[in-house]
Design a protein around this motif. Structure first.
Motif, mmCIF file in Angstrom:
data_model
loop_
_atom_site.group_PDB
_atom_site.id
_atom_site.type_symbol
_atom_site.label_atom_id
_atom_site.label_comp_id
_atom_site.label_asym_id
_atom_site.label_seq_id
_atom_site.Cartn_x
_atom_site.Cartn_y
_atom_site.Cartn_z
ATOM 1 N N MET A 151 0.844 -1.181 0.000
ATOM 2 C CA MET A 151 0.000 0.000 0.000
ATOM 3 C C MET A 151 0.888 1.243 0.000
ATOM 4 S SD MET A 151 -2.978 0.820 2.678
ATOM 5 C CE MET A 151 -3.433 2.473 3.016
ATOM 6 N N ALA A 152 0.604 2.154 -0.872
ATOM 7 C CA ALA A 152 1.399 3.366 -1.007
ATOM 8 C C ALA A 152 1.150 4.311 0.160
ATOM 9 C CB ALA A 152 1.061 4.069 -2.311
ATOM 10 N N SER A 153 2.200 4.995 0.558
ATOM 11 C CA SER A 153 2.092 5.976 1.624
ATOM 12 C C SER A 153 1.297 7.178 1.122
ATOM 13 C CB SER A 153 3.485 6.420 2.061
ATOM 14 O OG SER A 153 3.398 7.422 3.049
ATOM 15 N N THR A 154 0.467 7.740 1.992
ATOM 16 C CA THR A 154 -0.331 8.912 1.610
ATOM 17 C C THR A 154 0.474 10.204 1.706
ATOM 18 O OG1 THR A 154 -1.180 9.060 3.871
ATOM 19 C CG2 THR A 154 -2.511 7.844 2.269
ATOM 20 N N THR A 155 1.561 10.186 2.480
ATOM 21 C CA THR A 155 2.450 11.336 2.578
ATOM 22 C C THR A 155 3.873 10.865 2.277
ATOM 23 O OG1 THR A 155 2.811 10.989 4.938
ATOM 24 C CG2 THR A 155 1.031 12.504 4.323
ATOM 25 N N PRO A 156 4.712 11.735 1.748
ATOM 26 C CA PRO A 156 6.090 11.340 1.438
ATOM 27 C C PRO A 156 6.844 10.887 2.687
ATOM 28 C CG PRO A 156 5.556 13.406 0.359
ATOM 29 C CD PRO A 156 4.426 13.105 1.302
ATOM 30 N N LEU A 157 7.459 9.723 2.595
ATOM 31 C CA LEU A 157 8.237 9.194 3.706
ATOM 32 C C LEU A 157 9.591 9.874 3.764
ATOM 33 C CD1 LEU A 157 7.473 5.388 3.248
ATOM 34 C CD2 LEU A 157 6.371 6.985 4.811
ATOM 35 N N LEU A 158 10.186 9.870 4.946
ATOM 36 C CA LEU A 158 11.499 10.468 5.156
ATOM 37 C C LEU A 158 12.337 9.544 6.032
ATOM 38 C CD1 LEU A 158 10.317 14.100 5.980
ATOM 39 C CD2 LEU A 158 11.337 13.334 3.835
ATOM 40 N N GLY A 159 13.635 9.767 6.063
ATOM 41 C CA GLY A 159 14.522 9.051 6.966
ATOM 42 C C GLY A 159 14.541 7.554 6.747
ATOM 43 N N THR A 160 14.595 6.817 7.862
ATOM 44 C CA THR A 160 14.702 5.364 7.778
ATOM 45 C C THR A 160 13.471 4.728 7.159
ATOM 46 O OG1 THR A 160 13.902 5.125 10.053
ATOM 47 C CG2 THR A 160 16.284 5.176 9.737
ATOM 48 N N GLU A 161 12.299 5.336 7.353
ATOM 49 C CA GLU A 161 11.080 4.800 6.728
ATOM 50 C C GLU A 161 11.191 4.861 5.211
ATOM 51 O OE1 GLU A 161 7.961 7.125 8.475
ATOM 52 O OE2 GLU A 161 7.618 5.638 10.049
#
Length: 85
Positions: A1-11
């Motif tokens: 499932m795609a993230s709804t907000t842009p991920l950052l860092g280790t995620e």
């Protein structure tokens, strides 16, 4: 499932690694960057630098363990019934 907000860092690194085999377009989409490949690449590079990972290409995130897991999905050899050995 795609993230709804842009991920950052280790995620972001974890998500990019999980989708690296499908290519940059899929990885960017799944990590919440949609079609913005430049932003995805920039943020991924920055996240990798913060984790002291020297990665020049997305495919470099694919580890030997990932490849072993893929190879290990072969045929299971087992008895037909519990009483047969």
């Amino acid at each position: 499932m795609a993230s709804t907000t842009p991920l950052l860092g280790t995620e972001l690194v974890d998500c990019a690694r999980a989708n690296a085999k499908q290519g940059i377009e899929t990885a960017a989409y799944q990590c919440g960057y949609g079609n913005d490949l430049n932003k995805f690449a920039h943020e991924l590079r920055q996240a990798c630098e913060e984790m002291n990972l020297q990665v020049k290409e997305l495919t470099e995130l694919i580890t030997d363990q990932d490849l072993i897991l893929q190879i290990g999905t072969g045929e299971v050899v087992a008895p037909d019934t519990a009483s047969e050995l």
